[in-house]
Structure formats: C-alpha cells, structure tokens
Motif scaffolding. Structure first.
Motif, mmCIF file in Angstrom:
data_model
loop_
_atom_site.group_PDB
_atom_site.id
_atom_site.type_symbol
_atom_site.label_atom_id
_atom_site.label_comp_id
_atom_site.label_asym_id
_atom_site.label_seq_id
_atom_site.Cartn_x
_atom_site.Cartn_y
_atom_site.Cartn_z
ATOM 1 N N SER A 15 0.831 -1.203 0.000
ATOM 2 C CA SER A 15 0.000 0.000 0.000
ATOM 3 C C SER A 15 0.871 1.260 0.000
ATOM 4 O O SER A 15 1.633 1.491 0.934
ATOM 5 C CB SER A 15 -0.906 0.011 1.241
ATOM 6 O OG SER A 15 -1.488 1.279 1.428
ATOM 7 N N ASP A 16 0.735 2.063 -1.047
ATOM 8 C CA ASP A 16 1.451 3.330 -1.084
ATOM 9 C C ASP A 16 1.008 4.242 0.056
ATOM 10 O O ASP A 16 1.816 4.980 0.636
ATOM 11 C CB ASP A 16 1.216 4.039 -2.427
ATOM 12 C CG ASP A 16 1.936 3.349 -3.580
ATOM 13 O OD1 ASP A 16 2.959 2.678 -3.334
ATOM 14 O OD2 ASP A 16 1.458 3.477 -4.721
ATOM 15 N N GLU A 17 -0.283 4.197 0.379
ATOM 16 C CA GLU A 17 -0.812 5.033 1.452
ATOM 17 C C GLU A 17 -0.193 4.641 2.790
ATOM 18 O O GLU A 17 0.208 5.506 3.588
ATOM 19 C CB GLU A 17 -2.333 4.908 1.511
ATOM 20 C CG GLU A 17 -2.977 5.790 2.572
ATOM 21 C CD GLU A 17 -4.484 5.622 2.651
ATOM 22 O OE1 GLU A 17 -5.100 6.210 3.566
ATOM 23 O OE2 GLU A 17 -5.061 4.884 1.820
ATOM 24 N N SER A 20 3.540 5.702 2.862
ATOM 25 C CA SER A 20 3.696 7.146 3.030
ATOM 26 C C SER A 20 3.386 7.574 4.465
ATOM 27 O O SER A 20 4.127 8.365 5.065
ATOM 28 C CB SER A 20 2.777 7.886 2.051
ATOM 29 O OG SER A 20 2.858 9.277 2.252
ATOM 30 N N ALA A 21 2.308 7.046 5.023
ATOM 31 C CA ALA A 21 1.937 7.402 6.395
ATOM 32 C C ALA A 21 2.982 6.902 7.384
ATOM 33 O O ALA A 21 3.307 7.596 8.365
ATOM 34 C CB ALA A 21 0.566 6.830 6.732
ATOM 35 N N ARG A 42 -2.972 5.854 10.630
ATOM 36 C CA ARG A 42 -3.370 5.851 9.216
ATOM 37 C C ARG A 42 -2.671 4.722 8.469
ATOM 38 O O ARG A 42 -3.278 4.065 7.613
ATOM 39 C CB ARG A 42 -3.035 7.193 8.563
ATOM 40 C CG ARG A 42 -3.860 8.364 9.059
ATOM 41 C CD ARG A 42 -3.847 9.525 8.069
ATOM 42 N NE ARG A 42 -2.523 9.904 7.619
ATOM 43 C CZ ARG A 42 -1.721 10.754 8.242
ATOM 44 N NH1 ARG A 42 -2.126 11.304 9.392
ATOM 45 N NH2 ARG A 42 -0.544 11.060 7.753
ATOM 46 N N ALA A 46 -4.567 1.603 6.603
ATOM 47 C CA ALA A 46 -4.376 1.343 5.177
ATOM 48 C C ALA A 46 -3.876 -0.070 4.909
ATOM 49 O O ALA A 46 -4.162 -0.648 3.850
ATOM 50 C CB ALA A 46 -3.397 2.367 4.600
#
Length: 437
Positions: A15-17, A20-21, A42, A46
C-alpha cells in the motif's frame, strides 16, 4: 515496485498510502513532533497486517508509560512480521519489543547487533541514544562515551541527515566535545526546524558552554511553533527555567513551572512529569528560594501514582527528592529498602550510587548537611550511572556544594566551584564563589 522507508530500507507493504503514512510518522517521532500517532494509525488502517507501524505505535505508547497498550501492539507486530516481513524487519520488531517490555540488557544487545547489520535503521539506532536511551539507563559509567562512539561508527551511513546530526551532535556534547557538538547539532536543526530533539540538543550545548541568554532567546523564538502536546514542550521550558535560576530569578522559574511543568498543566510523558517537577522545585529550594509547600505535595501525589514502585534508578532518585522535600520518611525508607535489596541481589547495574544519593537527599532535607556531604563525596564520580543528561544530573552536585557550604566546609566547596567554572561558565557558581569571599 518495492516500498522503502526514508533511509532506503525495504518495507513490507503493498500500500502506497500505508508506506507514506509510516514514513511520515517515523519522521515526526524522530523529531519529537506531534502527529506521529495519527500517522501510524493511518498506516495501520491502510494495511492492517503491516508490522512496522504497529511496533512504531507501540513505542509511542511506551513513551507515555501505557504499558498494556504498548505490549499489545508489540505482540501484534511480532505476529504480523512473522507472516510478512524481511529479516531486517523481524529483527527491528524484536529489538523494539524487547525495549518496550523493559528487557533493557537484551534490547541493548539486540540493538547493537542489528545496527551492525543495518546501520541505516534509524528507529533502532535511536534506542540507545539520548538521555533516556538504553545506554543512559544501562548503569554504565561511560554511557556518554558509548553513545558518541556508536554515532561515530555509523556516521558515514548518514551524511547530512537532520535526525542523525541532531543525535550525534548531542552525543558529542554530553561526551565533553561541546563546541563540536553544538556545531553539528545546529546543522541538523537548520535542516529541519520542526525538530524538538534538535532544539533540545542545542539547549544542552548552550547549557554546557554557558550561553544562558542565547538559550533563553532560542526558546522564546522557537517554542511558539511547537504544540503544547509535543513530547518535549514542557522539558524545553524546564531548560528556560534553569536559565532563570542562573540569573537568580525564582519568580520566573516558578511562573514557568505553573504554566507548563506542574502536573495539572503538563502534557509530558510520566518520566518527564516527575523528573522535571522534582528537580526544578528542589533546585529552587536548595538555592535558597521559597517554594510553596502545596507545589511539593501536589506534585508528590502525582509522582506516587505514576511511580509507586522502585525500578528505574533515574526515577528513584527523583522520587527520593519528593519524599525528602515532603518529609515522607516512610515512603523514602520503603523505596530505599527495595533499592538496597536489589543492590544486594546484584540486580542494580547502577550500583551503590543510587541508595547513597537517596540517603544524602534525606539528610539534606533534615538539614544534616555534614551527613549529606559525607554520603555524596565518595560517589560523585558515579552519579553518571543513574542516566539522564549532565544538565539533569548536576542537581546532585549542586546539592553537594550547598551541603558543603551550609556545613561550613568552604575549602572543598571553593575547590569544586573552581573546577566547575573551568568546565563551563555559570553565573550561579560565580555568585556562590563570590559569596564565600
């Protein structure tokens, strides 16, 4: 495409999300900035099976002494990383979990092994660094040197990284290389101003080189950008209160205490709540300033709730400050008995200095200054073993000096003050020395 953390290490999420988080949360945690918890939550939302945000979240719980929640998150991280994680991630999770569980010698051994294999794992490298790190709380007499040498060993892997410059510069400062430590720390601070650990480390360098007024201006200019919920918010203002005491301004120090340090006002982690309150109130009293009794009793009630049992020597010494100042001889005797038993059982790595400080503080509160000085004189060189920073530990030396002065042993007091003034400029030490003629 493989996802990585900010240091180029692969992380096991699709998951890119989440990636990043997680990266955002780690940077905020390493900077001592607010928002780290939300970012890791987060990341978990995700990708619930991504182990690294779980162990990062566990560490954030541990900062605030939320032991049950921290251990639950650590257990979840161990489960997830066993199913989906690299060798580096499994070692990362296990090392942090050992620290969270209070298995400090095992955690330190695991950390050093891990850093040898993956020197750019900044989260693991952060464990032994700082005044409350694994080295500081190991009981070692040379933990300042050990931190500095560890940073020197991995420096080539970090270059001009804002976090590493912050922590390696502070390690230099605490190890006695103050001028270089300040320069390095200020480079890190310039790279990321939203970095409470850098502001804090610069303040330590300024304490050591006597830049009291410059430190005061730094806090005034920088603190408005830092949320009161920040992990170091109160402690940074504690440093400003020490500066006020350098000038003999007790009213300002007490105003800072009322605003951000007393238990009803602070949002700091428990260890900072107890140590910042006890040490500032004790300094005020030892330096001859009036401290309302209610401040001691209110803070002591909070401290007894947060640290009801003996465990960490740094906390125990500050709990002894409360017991001595409030004349709670029963509480001090009970804690001292546990400490002495741990020493007899070989379970107190910091050694005899811990009970000696506790006995000395009790004698000081009883105005038996000769006994206080007698307890402290043989162990002054061992105070470093309790952990914390030099600025924090100087309270013990201050108590010794005041005890010498009040017991009439002016030659020894003068000699120690002369030595300290050669080490770092101090308005207070100069006043004490002048007062003795």
């Amino acid at each position: 495409m493989a996802r990585e953390d900010r240091y180029g290490l692969p992380i096991s999420t699709t998951s890119d999300e989440a990636a990043s988080a997680y990266r955002e949360g780690i940077d905020l945690m390493l900077a001592g900035w607010t928002g780290a918890t939300d970012a890791q939550e987060r990341a978990i939302a995700a990708d619930p099976d991504f182990a690294l945000p779980h162990i990062a979240r566990a560490r954030l719980h541990a900062f605030y002494q939320q032991g049950d929640l921290a251990r639950q998150k650590a257990a979840a991280a161990r489960e997830f990383v066993a199913r989906r994680g690299t060798e580096r991630e499994r070692s990362h999770v296990e090392t942090l979990a050992l620290a969270i569980e209070g298995r400090l010698p095992e955690a330190l051994a695991s950390t050093l092994k891990h850093v040898d294999a993956w020197p750019r794992d900044a989260v693991v490298l952060s464990l032994p660094l700082g005044a409350f790190g694994l080295f500081a709380f190991s009981g070692m007499a040379d933990h300042d040197r050990a931190r500095h040498e560890l940073c020197e060993r991995v420096a080539a892997h970090y270059g001009e990284d804002w976090w590493f410059l912050t922590m390696s510069g502070w390690a230099m400062t605490e190890n006695g290389d103050v001028a270089r430590g300040r320069r390095v720390t200020e480079r890190g601070f310039a790279l990321r101003r939203e970095n409470a650990h850098a502001a804090h480390a610069v303040l330590h360098a300024m304490f050591e080189d006597g830049s009291i007024d410059e430190a005061d201006r730094l806090v005034d200019a920088w603190i408005p950008s830092y949320d009161r919920a920040g992990i170091l918010h109160g402690h940074i203002l504690w440093h400003q209160a020490l500066g006020a005491l350098e000038h003999g301004d007790a009213a300002r120090a007490l105003a800072i205490y009322a605003d951000v340090l007393q238990p009803t006002a602070t949002q700091a982690p428990p260890l900072n709540v107890v140590t910042d309150a006890a040490s500032l109130l004790w300094r005020l009293s030892a330096y001859g300033h009036a401290v309302p009794k209610t401040l001691w009793t209110e803070a002591d009630a909070t401290a007894q709730r947060l640290f009801p049992k003996s465990g960490l020597p740094f906390a125990d010494v500050h709990m002894a400050l409360f017991a001595a100042a409030t004349q709670n001889r029963e509480a001090l005797a009970a804690r001292l008995a546990v400490i002495e038993q741990r020493l007899a059982d070989g379970k107190l790595p910091a050694g005899p200095v811990v009970p000696a400080i506790c006995r000395a503080l009790a004698a000081f509160a009883d105005e038996d200054y000769r006994a206080c000085a007698g307890e402290l004189a043989p162990v002054l060189g061992e105070v470093v073993r309790i952990g914390g920073s030099h600025a924090q530990r100087e309270l013990v030396e201050d108590t010794f000096i005041v005890a010498l002065i009040r017991s009439g042993d002016l030659p020894r007091a003068r000699a120690l003050l002369d030595t300290r003034l050669h080490r770092r400029p101090s308005l207070r030490d100069a006043r004490w020395l002048a007062g003795m003629g």
